[in-house]
Design a protein around this motif. Structure first.
Motif, short mmCIF file in Angstrom:
data_model
loop_
_atom_site.label_atom_id
_atom_site.label_comp_id
_atom_site.label_asym_id
_atom_site.label_seq_id
_atom_site.Cartn_x
_atom_site.Cartn_y
_atom_site.Cartn_z
N VAL A 39 3.31 26.68 13.49
CA VAL A 39 2.31 27.34 12.65
C VAL A 39 0.97 26.64 12.75
O VAL A 39 -0.08 27.28 12.88
N ARG A 40 0.98 25.31 12.73
CA ARG A 40 -0.27 24.56 12.85
C ARG A 40 -0.95 24.85 14.18
O ARG A 40 -2.17 25.04 14.24
N LYS A 42 -0.62 27.55 16.03
CA LYS A 42 -1.07 28.94 16.05
C LYS A 42 -2.39 29.12 15.30
O LYS A 42 -3.26 29.86 15.75
N TYR A 43 -2.55 28.44 14.17
CA TYR A 43 -3.72 28.68 13.32
C TYR A 43 -4.78 27.58 13.41
O TYR A 43 -5.76 27.65 12.69
N GLN A 44 -4.59 26.60 14.26
CA GLN A 44 -5.53 25.48 14.33
C GLN A 44 -6.95 25.93 14.63
O GLN A 44 -7.90 25.46 14.02
N SER A 45 -7.12 26.85 15.56
CA SER A 45 -8.47 27.28 15.92
C SER A 45 -9.15 28.00 14.76
O SER A 45 -10.38 27.96 14.62
N LYS A 46 -8.39 28.63 13.89
CA LYS A 46 -8.96 29.32 12.74
C LYS A 46 -9.30 28.37 11.61
O LYS A 46 -10.05 28.71 10.71
N LEU A 47 -8.74 27.15 11.63
CA LEU A 47 -8.95 26.21 10.56
C LEU A 47 -9.99 25.14 10.87
O LEU A 47 -10.27 24.29 10.04
#
Length: 51
Positions: A39-40, A42-47
């Motif tokens: 999950v990290r 997958k969403y790292q670029s968004k965070l």
């Protein structure tokens, strides 16, 4: 007074979800770590912080 005949009980649903996840991960912390890492990633670029 609360309506006992409501069609959707969000609190009960969240308790059921928490119980299910607890049973899934309680004896398998390695599975939890693997799924959380996915999950990290997958969403790292968004965070990433805004400049």
């Amino acid at each position: 007074m609360m309506d006992k005949n409501k069609k959707f009980d969000a609190v009960k649903m969240m308790r059921d979800i928490r119980e299910t996840l607890s049973e899934k991960y309680w004896k398998h912390p390695d599975v939890l770590k693997k799924e959380m890492d996915a999950v990290r990633k997958k969403y790292q670029s968004k965070l990433l912080p805004l400049k």
